[in-house]
Design an enzyme around this catalytic site. Structure first.
Site, PDB file in Angstrom:
ATOM      1  CB  SER A 130      28.257  82.155  18.212  1.00 22.33           C
ATOM      2  OG  SER A 130      29.503  81.687  18.859  1.00 22.33           O
TER       3      SER A 130
ATOM      4  CG  HIS B 257      26.338  79.276  21.874  1.00 16.07           C
ATOM      5  ND1 HIS B 257      26.820  78.243  21.190  1.00 16.07           N
ATOM      6  CD2 HIS B 257      27.187  80.324  21.544  1.00 16.07           C
ATOM      7  CE1 HIS B 257      27.558  78.472  20.401  1.00 16.07           C
ATOM      8  NE2 HIS B 257      27.937  79.765  20.513  1.00 16.07           N
TER       9      HIS B 257
END
Length: 336
Positions: free
Chosen positions: A77, A100
């Protein structure tokens, strides 16, 4: 943050980003205080706040030091975004890399939820710019983020997210979570592009090393020439010294010879002086002898005779002929 040396420092992001864990303000303040040439940024983080993550990313990019990112375990992330701030990105061979879409917890009416969704899309677009070093286009990156893509070190290298794989400590058994993660297939053309970039980077390093070697070679040539000149100067100085020492010895010999000559001449002068004194004394004695036997005038009175007798008495009292001659010259006016 622990300094590693005069020109290096190490920073670790081993927690969630934002809040009380990795605080962007504290991180930026600590980073600003580092006056080093190289910063080693070590990452093992599941990610966290997009806002704090972007602030940390920008702070690293602003710093004058060279930043080398080391993904030690997990860069997921926002941690994967921060990893991209490195001038070089390295990843342990047993680490994981995940990208993501940003997400949030939201509540409210439809308009408020639509506004939050629009904001998330803007955050995604900002994150896309951080992944610009990869071999993927923006559309392909969006697809990978939509799919929440996990990558091994080799896959991240092939995709261009990292520059180098570092050897880590391999686990004795694969983690079950890793087993559940499906591998991704990187298109062949992207692998070729990544390899091409790596080769270009190696060529650049090789050229830089060749330039440095050429500079060092030129410096060595200059130093060698200076050394030859210095040796010639030393040899010339040693020759001049030898000549000076020889000349000094010659002058010393000449001085000794002159001194001996002077001593000899002094002896000759002294001898001549003695001879002269003796000749003068002898001559004076002859004159005295002649004067002693000279007839005395009948008309001399008795005082004159007494004075003359006293003169010659004093004269004969002086035994040294030279002194007698000197005395005679000084007192001959008394002789009648």
């Amino acid at each position: 943050m622990e300094p590693k040396g005069e020109t290096e420092a190490e920073i670790s992001i081993y927690d969630s980003i934002g809040g009380y864990e990795i605080n962007a303000k504290q991180f930026a303040d600590d980073l600003k205080a580092l006056e080093v040439d190289t910063i080693h940024l070590r990452i093992n983080s599941p990610g966290g706040s997009v806002i704090d993550g972007n602030a940390i990313f920008n702070a690293l990019q602003r710093h004058s030091a060279k930043v080398i990112t080391h993904i030690d375990g997990l860069a997921a992330s926002m941690a994967s975004v921060i990893a991209m701030a490195g001038d070089e990105v390295r990843m342990a061979d047993n680490a994981l890399f995940m990208i993501h879409n940003p997400w949030t917890v939201s509540m409210g009416n439809a308009d408020e939820l639509r506004a939050d969704a629009d904001l998330l899309d803007k955050m995604r677009d900002i994150i896309l710019t951080s992944y610009g070093r990869s071999q993927y286009s923006a559309e392909e990156l969006i697809d990978l983020m939509d799919a929440e893509t996990w990558m091994t070190a080799q896959e991240a290298l092939d995709a261009g997210f990292i520059d180098e794989i570092e050897t880590g400590l391999r686990a004795a058994a694969e983690l079950s979570a890793t087993a559940a993660i499906g591998g991704i297939e990187v298109p062949a053309e992207k692998q070729i592009a990544a390899l091409t970039r790596q080769v270009e980077a190696l060529d650049k390093v090789a050229f830089e090393l060749a330039d440095k070697l050429d500079v060092k070679s030129q410096e060595l040539t200059t130093v060698s020439a200076e050394l030859v000149d210095a040796r010639a100067e030393v040899e010339s100085a040693e020759l001049a010294k030898a000549e000076a020492e020889l000349l000094a010895k010659q002058l010393e010999t000449e001085i000794e010879t002159h001194e001996a000559t002077i001593i000899e001449k002094d002896a000759e002068i002294e001898g001549a002086k003695i001879v002269t004194d003796e000749a003068v004394a002898q001559k004076a004695a002859e004159l005295v002898q002649n004067n002693t036997h000279a007839p005395i005038a009948e008309d001399d009175d008795s005082d004159t005779k007494l004075a003359e007798e006293a003169f010659w008495k004093e004269y004969h009292a002086i035994t040294n002929l030279a002194e007698r001659n000197v005395w005679y010259q000084a007192n001959k006016h008394r002789k009648i």
